[in-house]
Write a protein that holds these residues in place. Structure first.
Motif, mmCIF file in Angstrom:
data_model
loop_
_atom_site.group_PDB
_atom_site.id
_atom_site.type_symbol
_atom_site.label_atom_id
_atom_site.label_comp_id
_atom_site.label_asym_id
_atom_site.label_seq_id
_atom_site.Cartn_x
_atom_site.Cartn_y
_atom_site.Cartn_z
ATOM 1 N N LEU A 93 15.274 95.180 25.861
ATOM 2 C CA LEU A 93 14.792 94.770 24.401
ATOM 3 C C LEU A 93 15.476 95.701 23.494
ATOM 4 O O LEU A 93 15.822 94.859 22.562
ATOM 5 C CB LEU A 93 13.162 95.439 24.410
ATOM 6 C CG LEU A 93 12.162 94.736 25.445
ATOM 7 C CD1 LEU A 93 11.053 95.242 25.417
ATOM 8 C CD2 LEU A 93 12.242 93.177 24.752
ATOM 9 N N ASP A 94 16.075 96.593 23.633
ATOM 10 C CA ASP A 94 17.011 97.465 22.687
ATOM 11 C C ASP A 94 18.022 96.696 22.530
ATOM 12 O O ASP A 94 18.339 96.634 21.185
ATOM 13 C CB ASP A 94 17.203 98.769 23.116
ATOM 14 C CG ASP A 94 15.927 99.839 23.069
ATOM 15 O OD1 ASP A 94 14.875 99.473 22.423
ATOM 16 O OD2 ASP A 94 16.087 100.912 23.638
ATOM 17 N N ARG A 95 18.414 96.146 23.582
ATOM 18 C CA ARG A 95 19.936 95.627 23.156
ATOM 19 C C ARG A 95 19.673 93.948 22.786
ATOM 20 O O ARG A 95 20.740 93.374 22.349
ATOM 21 C CB ARG A 95 20.799 95.400 24.582
ATOM 22 C CG ARG A 95 21.245 96.788 25.193
ATOM 23 C CD ARG A 95 22.040 96.416 26.403
ATOM 24 N NE ARG A 95 22.548 97.950 26.887
ATOM 25 C CZ ARG A 95 23.014 98.048 27.942
ATOM 26 N NH1 ARG A 95 23.727 96.876 28.793
ATOM 27 N NH2 ARG A 95 23.589 99.186 28.479
ATOM 28 N N ARG A 96 18.439 93.521 22.783
ATOM 29 C CA ARG A 96 18.237 92.308 22.512
ATOM 30 C C ARG A 96 19.025 91.156 23.231
ATOM 31 O O ARG A 96 19.737 90.065 22.857
ATOM 32 C CB ARG A 96 18.460 91.946 20.955
ATOM 33 C CG ARG A 96 17.636 92.775 20.085
ATOM 34 C CD ARG A 96 17.879 92.618 18.380
ATOM 35 N NE ARG A 96 16.962 93.466 17.841
ATOM 36 C CZ ARG A 96 17.024 93.273 16.434
ATOM 37 N NH1 ARG A 96 17.651 92.370 15.727
ATOM 38 N NH2 ARG A 96 16.145 94.214 15.721
ATOM 39 N N GLU A 97 19.080 91.452 24.455
ATOM 40 C CA GLU A 97 19.751 90.582 25.517
ATOM 41 C C GLU A 97 18.605 90.015 26.560
ATOM 42 O O GLU A 97 17.641 90.532 26.633
ATOM 43 C CB GLU A 97 20.874 91.328 26.343
ATOM 44 C CG GLU A 97 21.892 91.769 25.285
ATOM 45 C CD GLU A 97 22.872 92.431 26.068
ATOM 46 O OE1 GLU A 97 22.831 93.091 27.269
ATOM 47 O OE2 GLU A 97 24.198 92.900 25.422
ATOM 48 N N THR A 114 17.825 89.434 35.031
ATOM 49 C CA THR A 114 17.147 88.704 33.838
ATOM 50 C C THR A 114 15.912 89.042 33.551
ATOM 51 O O THR A 114 15.181 89.486 34.259
ATOM 52 C CB THR A 114 17.787 87.325 34.119
ATOM 53 O OG1 THR A 114 16.408 86.763 34.965
ATOM 54 C CG2 THR A 114 18.817 87.090 34.664
ATOM 55 N N GLU A 115 15.471 88.272 32.450
ATOM 56 C CA GLU A 115 14.182 88.549 31.973
ATOM 57 C C GLU A 115 12.986 88.386 33.103
ATOM 58 O O GLU A 115 12.188 88.586 33.337
ATOM 59 C CB GLU A 115 13.902 87.754 30.688
ATOM 60 C CG GLU A 115 14.279 88.533 29.455
ATOM 61 C CD GLU A 115 14.087 87.497 28.188
ATOM 62 O OE1 GLU A 115 14.033 87.941 27.020
ATOM 63 O OE2 GLU A 115 13.707 86.333 28.296
ATOM 64 N N LYS A 116 13.523 87.035 33.727
ATOM 65 C CA LYS A 116 12.491 86.435 34.763
ATOM 66 C C LYS A 116 12.451 87.434 35.994
ATOM 67 O O LYS A 116 11.246 87.610 36.337
ATOM 68 C CB LYS A 116 13.367 85.133 35.356
ATOM 69 C CG LYS A 116 12.563 84.575 36.431
ATOM 70 C CD LYS A 116 13.214 83.561 37.165
ATOM 71 C CE LYS A 116 12.466 82.957 38.449
ATOM 72 N NZ LYS A 116 11.981 83.785 39.268
ATOM 73 N N GLU A 117 13.273 88.125 36.269
ATOM 74 C CA GLU A 117 13.468 89.025 37.411
ATOM 75 C C GLU A 117 12.209 90.250 37.214
ATOM 76 O O GLU A 117 11.425 90.669 37.813
ATOM 77 C CB GLU A 117 14.333 89.524 37.842
ATOM 78 C CG GLU A 117 15.331 88.644 38.761
ATOM 79 C CD GLU A 117 16.363 87.638 38.015
ATOM 80 O OE1 GLU A 117 16.055 86.539 38.323
ATOM 81 O OE2 GLU A 117 16.617 87.902 36.942
ATOM 82 N N GLN A 244 8.698 85.283 28.100
ATOM 83 C CA GLN A 244 9.102 86.160 28.899
ATOM 84 C C GLN A 244 9.353 87.591 27.928
ATOM 85 O O GLN A 244 8.968 88.572 28.236
ATOM 86 C CB GLN A 244 10.365 85.964 29.841
ATOM 87 C CG GLN A 244 9.984 85.237 30.858
ATOM 88 C CD GLN A 244 11.073 84.373 31.661
ATOM 89 O OE1 GLN A 244 12.215 84.716 31.034
ATOM 90 N NE2 GLN A 244 10.995 84.082 32.926
ATOM 91 N N ARG A 245 9.757 87.241 26.849
ATOM 92 C CA ARG A 245 10.162 88.353 25.820
ATOM 93 C C ARG A 245 8.874 89.072 25.494
ATOM 94 O O ARG A 245 8.752 90.342 25.125
ATOM 95 C CB ARG A 245 10.812 87.820 24.708
ATOM 96 C CG ARG A 245 11.490 88.837 23.574
ATOM 97 C CD ARG A 245 12.068 89.812 24.166
ATOM 98 N NE ARG A 245 13.006 89.536 25.223
ATOM 99 C CZ ARG A 245 14.677 89.740 24.828
ATOM 100 N NH1 ARG A 245 14.848 90.437 23.690
ATOM 101 N NH2 ARG A 245 15.450 89.700 25.576
ATOM 102 N N GLU A 246 7.811 88.284 25.133
ATOM 103 C CA GLU A 246 6.752 88.963 24.686
ATOM 104 C C GLU A 246 5.842 89.778 25.634
ATOM 105 O O GLU A 246 5.290 90.849 25.391
ATOM 106 C CB GLU A 246 5.594 87.766 24.137
ATOM 107 C CG GLU A 246 6.006 87.370 22.738
ATOM 108 C CD GLU A 246 7.154 86.176 22.819
ATOM 109 O OE1 GLU A 246 8.096 86.311 21.986
ATOM 110 O OE2 GLU A 246 6.998 85.344 23.504
#
Length: 255
Positions: A93-97, A114-117, A244-246
């Motif tokens: 989240l801090d890196r926005r990646e 990744t976000e998924k994992e 996934q980001r939320e």
């Protein structure tokens, strides 16, 4: 929070030659269903290519025969394999990646997380949390009418640093146009830029009710192989978007 390390979650990255064209890379992404590739020269990883890096330029200055090299992010900032999931969430989240390279003890690339994992690993925590979609969703999702051209969708996504646009008619979500749609349906086909977004969206969009339990939505997303869902009110009108980001942002507050 459930204790798990990123080394347990990392997957081997899909690769592409560093001298490949953007069209060739997009073909690999589409075929493998991934949003990030490791660019290699010989046996050495020289960078990473993401869907986002391509789509930001797709309707502006991206020649399909251009080499991917100018769009690569360099292989820096790897995380150790023993990093806990909750710390990896913070770093991402801090890196926005959306992808983090995971390194082994010798400093070599072990894989990507990744976000998924990370989201999948958090399902148990959300089961305890009892959170529902209305607690997490964003209400400012980007929306366009079905007749708007693809070019408008790409421009909107670029200006808002977004990875998708919901296609809405009479207040109800009809489909979604994401980076994956742009990569698989528009890349190398500039003649499609003025066509209606409805012709190239994914639809019907997968929707869940406001009161749906987040842990069940995580399982549902995993089952359907999607990164985001539309959240709808009882009458079927759009209430928000849950990606996934939320989920990761909420998990960070939980930790």
């Amino acid at each position: 929070m459930f204790k798990q390390s990123v080394g347990e979650l990392a997957t081997r990255p899909h690769i592409v030659a560093a001298d490949a064209t953007v069209t060739q890379a997009a073909d690999v992404m589409t075929r493998e269903g991934v949003s990030c590739l490791a660019a290699v020269r010989g046996a050495r990883v020289v960078g990473f290519l993401t869907e986002t890096a391509l789509i930001r330029h797709l309707d502006v200055d991206l020649d399909p025969d251009t080499s991917i090299q100018e769009y690569l992010s360099r292989p820096t900032g790897g995380i150790p394999r023993d990093m806990a999931v909750q710390e990896a969430v913070r770093v991402m989240l801090d890196r926005r990646e959306r992808h983090l390279p995971v390194m082994d003890l010798g400093g070599s690339l072990l894989g990507l997380v990744t976000e998924k994992e990370l989201v999948d690993a958090l399902a148990v925590d959300f089961m305890v949390e009892n959170a529902v979609c209305s607690d997490l969703m964003r209400t400012d999702a980007l929306v366009l009418a079905p007749e708007r051209p693809v070019r408008d969708a790409l421009a909107l996504m670029r200006s808002k640093s977004a990875d998708c646009v919901l296609v809405v008619a009479e207040g109800r979500p009809k489909g979604i146009f994401s980076e994956r749609d742009a990569t698989s349906k528009i890349m190398g086909r500039p003649e499609r830029l003025p066509e209606p977004i409805a012709d190239h969206m994914t639809g019907p969009v997968i929707s869940v009710p406001l009161e749906a339990m987040v842990y069940k939505v995580i399982q549902f997303m995993r089952q359907k192989g999607v990164r985001r869902v539309a959240v709808v009110a009882a009458d079927g009108t759009l209430a928000g978007l849950l990606s996934q980001r939320e989920i990761l942002a909420y998990a960070r507050r939980m930790g």
